[in-house]
Motif scaffolding. Sequence first.
Motif, PDB file in Angstrom:
ATOM      1  N   ILE A   1     -24.588 -11.292  49.893  1.00  0.00           N
ATOM      2  CA  ILE A   1     -23.437 -11.900  50.603  1.00  0.00           C
ATOM      3  C   ILE A   1     -23.052 -11.040  51.811  1.00  0.00           C
ATOM      4  O   ILE A   1     -22.632 -11.561  52.845  1.00  0.00           O
TER       5      ILE A   1
ATOM      6  N   ALA B   1     -24.488 -21.343  46.506  1.00  0.00           N
ATOM      7  CA  ALA B   1     -25.503 -20.331  46.159  1.00  0.00           C
ATOM      8  C   ALA B   1     -26.052 -19.801  47.487  1.00  0.00           C
ATOM      9  O   ALA B   1     -27.220 -19.967  47.818  1.00  0.00           O
TER      10      ALA B   1
ATOM     11  N   ARG C   1     -17.202 -13.809  47.163  1.00  0.00           N
ATOM     12  CA  ARG C   1     -18.183 -13.177  46.282  1.00  0.00           C
ATOM     13  C   ARG C   1     -17.722 -13.366  44.843  1.00  0.00           C
ATOM     14  O   ARG C   1     -16.762 -12.754  44.399  1.00  0.00           O
TER      15      ARG C   1
ATOM     16  N   CYS D   1     -27.268 -26.871  49.130  1.00  0.00           N
ATOM     17  CA  CYS D   1     -27.541 -25.791  48.179  1.00  0.00           C
ATOM     18  C   CYS D   1     -28.981 -25.786  47.688  1.00  0.00           C
ATOM     19  O   CYS D   1     -29.501 -26.808  47.247  1.00  0.00           O
TER      20      CYS D   1
ATOM     21  N   GLU E   1     -21.455 -16.558  46.746  1.00  0.00           N
ATOM     22  CA  GLU E   1     -22.654 -15.865  46.253  1.00  0.00           C
ATOM     23  C   GLU E   1     -22.203 -14.731  45.338  1.00  0.00           C
ATOM     24  O   GLU E   1     -21.214 -14.059  45.618  1.00  0.00           O
TER      25      GLU E   1
ATOM     26  N   GLY F   1     -26.845 -16.981  48.900  1.00  0.00           N
ATOM     27  CA  GLY F   1     -27.926 -16.011  49.084  1.00  0.00           C
ATOM     28  C   GLY F   1     -27.748 -15.247  50.376  1.00  0.00           C
ATOM     29  O   GLY F   1     -26.655 -14.764  50.693  1.00  0.00           O
TER      30      GLY F   1
END
Length: 309
Positions: A138, A108, A156, A173, A132, A110
């Motif tokens: 991303i 994740a 992605r 994460c 992400e 971000g």
Amino acid sequence: MDKFEQIFGFINDQAEKIATDEEIDYLEALLQTLEDTLDAKFEWQVEGATKEDMRKAIQIAILKGMRKSAQPNHQMTPDTLGLLVGYFVEQFFEKEIENGSVSVLDPALGTGNLLLTVMNAMDGKLHATGVEVDELLIRLAAATADLVEQPITLFRQDSLEKLLVDPVDAVICDLPVGFYPNEEVALDYELCAAEGMSYAHHLFIEQSLNHTKEGGYAFFLVPGNLFESEQAKQLHKYLKGHAWIQAVIQLPENMFSTRAHEKSILILQKQSAQLKAPREVLLAKVPNMSNKQALAMFFEKVQMWKESK
Ligand code: SAM
């Protein structure tokens, strides 16, 4: 003025200019500024600036952009949390860091701030994969990683769908919290809710362990009430079969705007037939970060636990 403030000054002025001229969102203009810097279309210089100066400058600019756009999924993991997670990664991988490189996954990613804070703290010792779903985030993470010269392979996609990532030594994460909307994908998980929608943060824990080597570790920022929800029983059962809880570290309340946003650090080890469960789980609370003495005692407690392992 600090070096990171000088860098912020350059990229902020340029992003503001692009946002006005092209009538686009500040965050998109910031992305363009960073990509133009990489392509040498926009040049600036701050003598002696470090990777951390660069990361911090971009972090402040992204925060400014996030405040302006107020998209609910646009959240960044702040430095203080990143530095704490980095400290624990260093404790668990002391030997590996000394002898070579550690593979890391952030599913994740971000903006990449959490991962890059940790990577900068152990510069040259980690190589990472980031996943992400949000395109703008991303791309910001990709540009920042290039500018601070940290090796991250990016995907992605929805992290809970099939991931083409080999098992890693460590997952880092800041879990997305809430319900996962794709109920069909959720069916592939042991932690799929028996009734109604599944928790994304539970599925992320399972997916992270799917992509961790046996004996490897996962460092999660989890909601403070993770073990108190109505699906907690299922989570406990799952963890018992797959992971050993190494540590649960409560973070100071004053780091979060409301009780509902409070987080803890949960450290898991993926079970392995060759290894044993820890003798004792580290249960600790990080004191208010401005209380130097209490903070020193906290780190001492961690060291004592580490030595008793
Ligand atoms: N550590 C990040 C940083 O420093 O910017 C912040 C992580 S934020 C708490 C959680 C991130 O998970 C968000 O960027 C969100 O877009 C992403 N996310 C949520 N669900 C996802 C999914 N199913 N697959 C991939 N990313 C997802």
